[in-house]
Scaffold this active site. Sequence first.
Site, PDB file in Angstrom:
ATOM      1  N   CYS A   1     -32.059 -10.771  53.479  1.00 12.94           N
ATOM      2  CA  CYS A   1     -31.806 -11.949  53.069  1.00 12.94           C
ATOM      3  C   CYS A   1     -32.052 -12.436  51.710  1.00 12.94           C
ATOM      4  O   CYS A   1     -31.277 -13.264  51.139  1.00 12.94           O
ATOM      5  CB  CYS A   1     -32.409 -12.979  53.983  1.00 12.94           C
ATOM      6  SG  CYS A   1     -33.725 -12.717  54.974  1.00 12.94           S
TER       7      CYS A   1
ATOM      8  N   ARG B   1     -40.384  -1.492  57.069  1.00 15.69           N
ATOM      9  CA  ARG B   1     -41.411  -2.364  57.498  1.00 15.69           C
ATOM     10  C   ARG B   1     -42.378  -1.382  58.056  1.00 15.69           C
ATOM     11  O   ARG B   1     -42.178  -0.500  58.731  1.00 15.69           O
ATOM     12  CB  ARG B   1     -41.113  -3.357  58.635  1.00 15.69           C
ATOM     13  CG  ARG B   1     -39.921  -4.354  58.270  1.00 15.69           C
ATOM     14  CD  ARG B   1     -39.827  -5.230  59.381  1.00 15.69           C
ATOM     15  NE  ARG B   1     -38.492  -6.141  59.000  1.00 15.69           N
ATOM     16  CZ  ARG B   1     -37.914  -6.732  59.915  1.00 15.69           C
ATOM     17  NH1 ARG B   1     -38.433  -7.054  60.939  1.00 15.69           N
ATOM     18  NH2 ARG B   1     -36.761  -7.476  59.404  1.00 15.69           N
TER      19      ARG B   1
ATOM     20  N   GLN C   1     -30.234  -3.383  60.027  1.00 16.86           N
ATOM     21  CA  GLN C   1     -29.685  -4.372  60.788  1.00 16.86           C
ATOM     22  C   GLN C   1     -28.398  -4.550  60.714  1.00 16.86           C
ATOM     23  O   GLN C   1     -27.619  -4.361  59.344  1.00 16.86           O
ATOM     24  CB  GLN C   1     -30.463  -5.711  60.201  1.00 16.86           C
ATOM     25  CG  GLN C   1     -31.975  -5.393  60.448  1.00 16.86           C
ATOM     26  CD  GLN C   1     -32.722  -6.575  59.783  1.00 16.86           C
ATOM     27  OE1 GLN C   1     -32.473  -7.148  58.691  1.00 16.86           O
ATOM     28  NE2 GLN C   1     -33.580  -7.411  60.555  1.00 16.86           N
TER      29      GLN C   1
ATOM     30  N   ASP D   1     -26.692  -7.091  59.425  1.00 15.65           N
ATOM     31  CA  ASP D   1     -27.122  -8.169  59.276  1.00 15.65           C
ATOM     32  C   ASP D   1     -25.968  -9.064  58.552  1.00 15.65           C
ATOM     33  O   ASP D   1     -25.233  -8.398  57.993  1.00 15.65           O
ATOM     34  CB  ASP D   1     -28.143  -8.098  58.109  1.00 15.65           C
ATOM     35  CG  ASP D   1     -29.145  -9.103  58.155  1.00 15.65           C
ATOM     36  OD1 ASP D   1     -29.295 -10.188  58.972  1.00 15.65           O
ATOM     37  OD2 ASP D   1     -29.894  -9.032  57.338  1.00 15.65           O
TER      38      ASP D   1
ATOM     39  N   HIS E   1     -25.563 -13.255  56.759  1.00 17.49           N
ATOM     40  CA  HIS E   1     -26.095 -14.644  56.221  1.00 17.49           C
ATOM     41  C   HIS E   1     -24.874 -15.563  56.029  1.00 17.49           C
ATOM     42  O   HIS E   1     -24.033 -15.189  55.239  1.00 17.49           O
ATOM     43  CB  HIS E   1     -26.904 -14.493  55.073  1.00 17.49           C
ATOM     44  CG  HIS E   1     -28.209 -13.670  55.476  1.00 17.49           C
ATOM     45  ND1 HIS E   1     -28.242 -12.601  55.084  1.00 17.49           N
ATOM     46  CD2 HIS E   1     -29.265 -13.996  56.338  1.00 17.49           C
ATOM     47  CE1 HIS E   1     -29.466 -11.875  55.522  1.00 17.49           C
ATOM     48  NE2 HIS E   1     -30.154 -12.741  56.311  1.00 17.49           N
TER      49      HIS E   1
ATOM     50  N   LYS F   1     -33.800 -20.858  67.019  1.00 20.17           N
ATOM     51  CA  LYS F   1     -32.937 -19.722  67.153  1.00 20.17           C
ATOM     52  C   LYS F   1     -32.405 -19.495  68.499  1.00 20.17           C
ATOM     53  O   LYS F   1     -32.749 -20.245  69.296  1.00 20.17           O
ATOM     54  CB  LYS F   1     -33.742 -18.455  66.479  1.00 20.17           C
ATOM     55  CG  LYS F   1     -34.960 -18.401  67.396  1.00 20.17           C
ATOM     56  CD  LYS F   1     -35.440 -17.130  67.149  1.00 20.17           C
ATOM     57  CE  LYS F   1     -36.771 -16.918  68.083  1.00 20.17           C
ATOM     58  NZ  LYS F   1     -37.504 -15.620  67.462  1.00 20.17           N
TER      59      LYS F   1
ATOM     60  N   HIS G   1     -29.112 -16.712  59.991  1.00 19.83           N
ATOM     61  CA  HIS G   1     -28.966 -15.284  60.007  1.00 19.83           C
ATOM     62  C   HIS G   1     -28.671 -14.973  61.222  1.00 19.83           C
ATOM     63  O   HIS G   1     -29.025 -15.448  62.310  1.00 19.83           O
ATOM     64  CB  HIS G   1     -30.588 -15.013  59.887  1.00 19.83           C
ATOM     65  CG  HIS G   1     -31.571 -15.353  58.930  1.00 19.83           C
ATOM     66  ND1 HIS G   1     -32.071 -14.569  57.828  1.00 19.83           N
ATOM     67  CD2 HIS G   1     -32.130 -16.535  58.704  1.00 19.83           C
ATOM     68  CE1 HIS G   1     -32.838 -15.165  57.144  1.00 19.83           C
ATOM     69  NE2 HIS G   1     -32.769 -16.509  57.756  1.00 19.83           N
TER      70      HIS G   1
END
Length: 645
Positions: A337, A366, A384, A386, A388, A472, A518
């Site tokens: 992000c 991570r 991911q 991902d 946004h 979320k 997200h």
Amino acid sequence: MIEIKLPDNSVKKYNEGVTGLEIAKSISNSLAKEVLAITVNGHLQDLTLPIEEDADVKLHKWDDQEGRHAFWHSSAHLMAEALEAIYPGIKLGIGPSIENGFYYDIDPGEHNISENNFPEIEKKMIELARQKNRFSRKEVTSEEALSRYKSEGNRYKTELLEEMENQTITFYNHGNFSDLCRGPHLPDTGYIKAVKLLNIAGAYWRGNEKNKQLTRIYGISFPKQKLLDEYLQMLEEAKKRDHRKLGRELGLFTFSEKVGPGLPLWLPKGAQLRERLENFLRNVQVEYGYQPVLTPHIGHKELYITSGHYDKYGESSFRPISTPIEGEEFMLKPMNCPHHCEIYKSSPRSYKDLPIRYAEFGTVYRYEQSGELHGLTRVRGFTQDDAHIFCRPDQLKDEFIKVIDIVFIIFNALDFSDFEIQVSLREKNGNDKYIGSDENWEKAENAILEATREKGLEVKVVYGEAAFYGPKLDFMVKDALGRNWQLGTIQVDYNLPERFDLEYTGSDNLKHRPVMIHRAPFGSMERFVAVMIEHTAGKFPLWLAPQQAVIISVSEKFNVYAKKVSNFLNNYDIRALIDDRNEKVGRKIRDNEMSRIPYLLIVGEKEESENTVSVRRQGEGDKGTMTLEQFASLIKKEVKSQIKT
RNA sequence: GCCGAUGUAGCUCAGUUGGUCAGAGCAGCUGAUUUGUAAUCAGCUGGCCGGGGGUUCGAAUCCCUCCAUCGGCUCCA
């Protein structure tokens, strides 16, 4: 007399002090045998507890959670009794029932308990169960309870008691065993017919790693041996489906100690599978107005200090890397992000531009503690799916609806029909641990709830589970064995737009703050593929299968024809290879069946002369012969039906 | 990271109390076979017994240490 109302709204009269067991017996003897616990006016309690006034009751059998809860909770006590008998002097911690069975945390003191002792403990449990000792409930004063545990030197129970204020303190006793416990319990231990201890592990007292580590023993028990056998069979099936095992056998991925733990290596077939999933989502995203972006794998440390991720991932993650001359620090990105925020910032934005949807299959790194790595589901480097979405507050609901649509397109295409949806909101009595104004939170929470309502979704609303930066929506799918997996997630974020000072110019010509969403329908490609493998047992839907068909030539003589067939199919974009090994047909069928190839095409003299193939569907056997055209259209049709959005 | 267990050929596993114990099946390679719906036959090649250190005349086997894996704890995609 008192009136007892049952769930079917029928009302019966009983004498005061009637017990649940007696009510069950008055209905039928077979019910009395099966019933395990009772809910009286919304309160789950013992079957043997007298009911003194009019009440709504529900009797619980094995087939509902409450019944199993009482059963397993009693089993935990039974195990504790067995443990105390075998290992005198152990101190009990807590021993609850869980979704599948129960555990007890104990401080074993001098004793050493391992899996090897399980048979002995199980035997003792069954022996004790057969004594059919009654569970009896006893209310005591806090002082009584405390003095008892203090004299035993059990600081765990003492601690629990000290935290209990103004609560009725109850003990449950059976046989020679006694335990601080809220209940409810079975009438007696004789209900427990089959027991299996599953594993043993260290567990911190009250889940806090600063506390002493206790020994936790997990077990499961059943009212019938048959149910235990079935359960064990299910565990066997789960073992067979384990994605780590299938991943190796099917040549999908591997790990190398040299590359490093938690860093998966995708083999050609696995890479194909993953790319197919990615492209599927890419296509959907194009339709939904997403724009692909690409960002590097590292970013300046400052970027993550700005985003706040450094606080979360900085200390407990991979150390920053630095440039040799300037000593500038860069981090492996733990999140995509911040990069996407910077892309947003690269130009001034107008309200007319919004929503802007940036999508990237972004690989993040991570640090996970070594004990937490697990196949593809818990890794240190993962990708991911991902994206946004930067939008105006008034666009939140519509954007949510669109993301939900995407999630369902994926679930449909991959045959996940059983799932739960959880909405995570702020704590009800709001506090200041949340970022963003109350007004915005309310808007976001309402947007999510309205979106789910508009889609007609059944959701579980959980207060206090929201992230500090926004509410979320999470999707938990159940796989073929009924196991839950957390996959897709959609999160509102007020934090990053603030931290990155993101703006757009509104119709009022003033600067406004966009809201960010997200979202990751797959979650991570690694985890998703792992779940797919376990859900399908490696038998992927045709459209996803790395190899869709194999052509098996009966003997070398027909390899030329086999080649012709494969060319034909490849021209139709059907992924088919030839098995021209010098082996018998039976052998080739066996090997290819085990490789989970969806279609096996046997070609020999007959097929060559008729320009056909003998079709065999994985797991289903012979389907007869058909022409190449017929087979190609069969495949096309099947694929089309699967990825129908 | 913590607790417990495990680590022997690419895979699945045997290896008794330390003393020809470095083995088997599958996979792989070579050859024979030319095959009709879930394993054709024969031969051969694979291992510094996870790494390092120690005890011992002698270690896959005992001890220490590191690493990895597995089951949990905590956290999360």
